[in-house]
Design a protein around this motif. Structure first.
Motif, mmCIF file in Angstrom:
data_model
loop_
_atom_site.group_PDB
_atom_site.id
_atom_site.type_symbol
_atom_site.label_atom_id
_atom_site.label_comp_id
_atom_site.label_asym_id
_atom_site.label_seq_id
_atom_site.Cartn_x
_atom_site.Cartn_y
_atom_site.Cartn_z
ATOM 1 N N MET A 1 0.855 -1.172 0.000
ATOM 2 C CA MET A 1 0.000 0.000 0.000
ATOM 3 C C MET A 1 0.903 1.238 0.000
ATOM 4 O O MET A 1 1.808 1.359 0.817
ATOM 5 C CB MET A 1 -0.909 -0.021 1.233
ATOM 6 C CG MET A 1 -1.902 1.104 1.253
ATOM 7 S SD MET A 1 -2.999 1.108 2.690
ATOM 8 C CE MET A 1 -4.158 -0.151 2.255
ATOM 9 N N SER A 2 0.619 2.141 -0.901
ATOM 10 C CA SER A 2 1.449 3.341 -1.001
ATOM 11 C C SER A 2 1.139 4.318 0.137
ATOM 12 O O SER A 2 0.136 4.191 0.841
ATOM 13 C CB SER A 2 1.215 4.025 -2.344
ATOM 14 O OG SER A 2 -0.067 4.626 -2.376
ATOM 15 N N SER A 3 2.003 5.284 0.291
ATOM 16 C CA SER A 3 1.814 6.291 1.347
ATOM 17 C C SER A 3 0.525 7.076 1.132
ATOM 18 O O SER A 3 -0.179 7.399 2.091
ATOM 19 C CB SER A 3 2.999 7.249 1.372
ATOM 20 O OG SER A 3 4.169 6.577 1.726
ATOM 21 N N TYR A 4 0.229 7.369 -0.130
ATOM 22 C CA TYR A 4 -0.988 8.127 -0.420
ATOM 23 C C TYR A 4 -2.229 7.313 -0.059
ATOM 24 O O TYR A 4 -3.177 7.850 0.520
ATOM 25 C CB TYR A 4 -1.024 8.526 -1.898
ATOM 26 C CG TYR A 4 -2.280 9.267 -2.268
ATOM 27 C CD1 TYR A 4 -2.472 10.575 -1.849
ATOM 28 C CD2 TYR A 4 -3.275 8.656 -3.012
ATOM 29 C CE1 TYR A 4 -3.631 11.263 -2.161
ATOM 30 C CE2 TYR A 4 -4.435 9.331 -3.336
ATOM 31 C CZ TYR A 4 -4.603 10.640 -2.913
ATOM 32 O OH TYR A 4 -5.744 11.299 -3.224
ATOM 33 N N GLN A 5 -2.241 6.039 -0.374
ATOM 34 C CA GLN A 5 -3.385 5.197 -0.045
ATOM 35 C C GLN A 5 -3.567 5.091 1.465
ATOM 36 O O GLN A 5 -4.692 5.129 1.962
ATOM 37 C CB GLN A 5 -3.211 3.808 -0.650
ATOM 38 C CG GLN A 5 -3.369 3.780 -2.148
ATOM 39 C CD GLN A 5 -3.004 2.437 -2.733
ATOM 40 O OE1 GLN A 5 -2.157 1.722 -2.195
ATOM 41 N NE2 GLN A 5 -3.635 2.100 -3.859
ATOM 42 N N ARG A 6 -2.463 4.963 2.196
ATOM 43 C CA ARG A 6 -2.560 4.942 3.663
ATOM 44 C C ARG A 6 -3.115 6.245 4.204
ATOM 45 O O ARG A 6 -3.891 6.259 5.159
ATOM 46 C CB ARG A 6 -1.203 4.650 4.280
ATOM 47 C CG ARG A 6 -0.825 3.199 4.195
ATOM 48 C CD ARG A 6 0.388 2.931 5.017
ATOM 49 N NE ARG A 6 1.483 3.763 4.502
ATOM 50 C CZ ARG A 6 2.728 3.392 4.414
ATOM 51 N NH1 ARG A 6 3.078 2.203 4.831
ATOM 52 N NH2 ARG A 6 3.652 4.184 3.941
#
Length: 66
Positions: A1-6
């Motif tokens: 999971m990318s930082s943006y999704q988190r």
């Protein structure tokens, strides 16, 4: 999971928790007491920070941009 999704997921969960709290606390107040004044005080206490801080911050932000 990318930082943006988190970030998006955590923001959504935070907003969901705030909404649940905004609904649950007055209901709990009614369970503890049937006093309309106490219910109104709890509801006002939940809304007061938004009124005192978010609205003036929005106004300040809007006036400094233009």
């Amino acid at each position: 999971m990318s930082s943006y999704q988190r970030l998006v997921v955590s923001s959504g969960l935070s907003n969901l928790a705030d909404g649940i709290f905004q609904v649950a606390l007055p209901i709990v107040t009614l369970g503890v007491t049937r006093d309309p004044g106490a219910f109104a005080a709890v509801t006002l206490a939940l809304r007061l920070p938004w009124l005192l801080f978010a609205l003036p911050a929005f106004y300040f932000f809007q006036t400094t941009i233009h």
